[in-house]
Design a protein around this motif. Structure first.
Motif, PDB file in Angstrom:
ATOM      1  N   ALA A  21     -49.974  -3.711   5.986  1.00  0.00           N
ATOM      2  CA  ALA A  21     -51.209  -3.485   6.729  1.00  0.00           C
ATOM      3  C   ALA A  21     -52.337  -3.001   5.824  1.00  0.00           C
ATOM      4  O   ALA A  21     -52.105  -2.412   4.769  1.00  0.00           O
ATOM      5  CB  ALA A  21     -50.971  -2.462   7.834  1.00  0.00           C
TER       6      ALA A  21
ATOM      7  N   LEU B  68     -45.899  -1.233   9.208  1.00  0.00           N
ATOM      8  CA  LEU B  68     -47.217  -1.469   8.602  1.00  0.00           C
ATOM      9  C   LEU B  68     -47.111  -1.696   7.099  1.00  0.00           C
ATOM     10  O   LEU B  68     -48.025  -1.378   6.347  1.00  0.00           O
ATOM     11  CB  LEU B  68     -48.134  -0.275   8.890  1.00  0.00           C
ATOM     12  CG  LEU B  68     -48.313   0.081  10.367  1.00  0.00           C
ATOM     13  CD1 LEU B  68     -49.172   1.329  10.512  1.00  0.00           C
ATOM     14  CD2 LEU B  68     -48.927  -1.082  11.131  1.00  0.00           C
TER      15      LEU B  68
ATOM     16  N   THR C 293     -56.023  -0.461   9.539  1.00  0.00           N
ATOM     17  CA  THR C 293     -54.895  -0.490  10.468  1.00  0.00           C
ATOM     18  C   THR C 293     -54.041   0.761  10.328  1.00  0.00           C
ATOM     19  O   THR C 293     -53.590   1.348  11.325  1.00  0.00           O
ATOM     20  CB  THR C 293     -54.037  -1.737  10.222  1.00  0.00           C
ATOM     21  OG1 THR C 293     -54.850  -2.916  10.371  1.00  0.00           O
ATOM     22  CG2 THR C 293     -52.873  -1.805  11.199  1.00  0.00           C
TER      23      THR C 293
END
Length: 373
Positions: free
Chosen positions: A155, A152, A159
């Motif tokens: 991200a 991530l 999220t």
């Protein structure tokens, strides 16, 4: 665990000043099952060290403390290996008993068998429970944090938050919020995902009145249903800060009493804590990652890469209530005793503990020793 015995009379066993070299005390310990260690000054910690070393090296005899010792030191005497203390004339046994039991948890290992708060957390996570999955170990959390930070890396906050709350991870999550200047942004995201998520608010007893009102307003407007007000332990506060002025002489000790200790107690059993920390707030947070492990708990920082402008944009876009002190220049808001408005050109947290060599209250710094009783 046995209580510290309180003796009204002197013991006839071998007596040594705590200034005696360890080698001499050890030599005597090899030939007797009782030792009396005499403290020559209230601030002299050598007696605690002597007792601890003797216990660690296998001495099983009776250790008695004598001389200049205080009721405040009762628990330290017991935890470092003393069995008893010779009370000074006029000493109040009730005070000694109260101070020996003033703390309900240990924050560091000692020679006694008492479990630390961290070990209690591990035991709670490992306890068999047919309805809940076994919580991940610290090593597993470290691996999880590394994986999520990689996966991530770019991200957005939503999220990151969704990933932390994914049931498949088997985490028991809560959030920490000060209900301060920027808190509405994270709490808004949390409310959209799970308004019933526990939110821990450290009610230090020294908040601005505006913060307390803002907490109520924001809780209601976002529909948060499990905001938990966590206060300092009453007995600890009575013993350590009865006059509410500890912040003047030792701000770290005040934060430990009012924030670090209460948070540790309130979050036992949680394996993930969501925070609103951001890299832009000050230099100590410049390398903050979305996921990290602290004291065996996954810390989740969904807003790590948000700038002040991002916060403002989010608050405006969703018409979120503002903390009333922001317009007066308070860009980071803690206790009224240690917070001032931020001046032009200063970073957002410059108004916290201004003039002190201190930038954090301690709840995000990991394990710390408790303040002395």
């Amino acid at each position: 665990m046995p209580e510290l015995q309180l003796l009204d009379s002197l013991h006839n066993g071998p007596r040594f000043s705590v200034t005696t070299p360890l080698e001499e005390v050890e030599a005597a310990a090899a030939t007797t099952d009782v030792l009396v260690l005499e403290f020559d000054a209230f601030r002299d910690g050598r007696g605690f060290s002597l007792a601890s070393v003797l216990r660690e090296r296998g001495y099983t005899g009776r250790l008695i403390a004598a001389g200049k010792v205080l009721p405040d030191q009762a628990r330290h005497l017991r935890r470092t290996g003393f069995d008893a203390v010779e009370l000074n004339p006029g000493a109040d046994q009730a005070t000694w008993r109260r101070m020996d039991g003033a703390f309900s948890a240990a924050y560091q290992d000692a020679v006694d068998p008492e479990l630390t708060i961290w070990e209690r957390r591990a035991a709670a996570r490992a306890a068999p429970n047919a309805e809940l999955p076994i919580a991940p170990t610290e090593a597993e959390l470290e691996a999880l944090a590394d994986r999520l930070n990689t996966e991530l890396e770019s991200a957005d906050a939503v999220t990151i938050l969704k990933a932390a709350l994914d049931p498949s991870l088997g985490l028991k999550a809560a959030a920490i919020s000060s209900f301060g200047a920027e808190s509405a942004a994270l709490l808004h995201l949390i409310a959209k995902e799970d308004a019933a998520l526990p939110v821990v608010f450290l009610e230090t007893g020294q908040h601005f009145f505006q913060t307390l009102q803002y907490r109520k307003q924001l809780t209601e407007s976002l529909g948060l249903s499990d905001v938990r007000l966590v206060t300092p332990d009453a007995a600890e506060k009575a013993d350590l800060d009865a006059r509410d002025d500890l912040w003047k002489t030792d701000a770290d000790a005040c934060c430990d009493l009012r924030k670090t200790r209460p948070l540790a107690r309130a979050t036992v059993g949680f394996t993930a804590l969501i925070t609103g920390r951001k890299r832009h707030q000050n230099a100590t947070r410049a390398a903050l990652k979305p996921f990290e492990v602290l004291d065996g708990v996954l810390r989740v920082n969904p807003l790590a890469d948000w700038a002040a402008e991002d916060i403002e944009d989010h608050l405006t876009a969703h018409a979120l209530p503002r903390h009333p002190l922001v317009e007066q220049g308070y860009l980071s808001i803690g206790c009224h005793t240690c917070t001032r408005p931020v001046q032009e050109g200063e970073d957002a947290r410059a108004g916290r503990w201004s003039g002190m060599d201190k930038t954090e209250c301690g709840i995000h710094l990991g394990r710390r020793e408790p303040i002395a009783a």
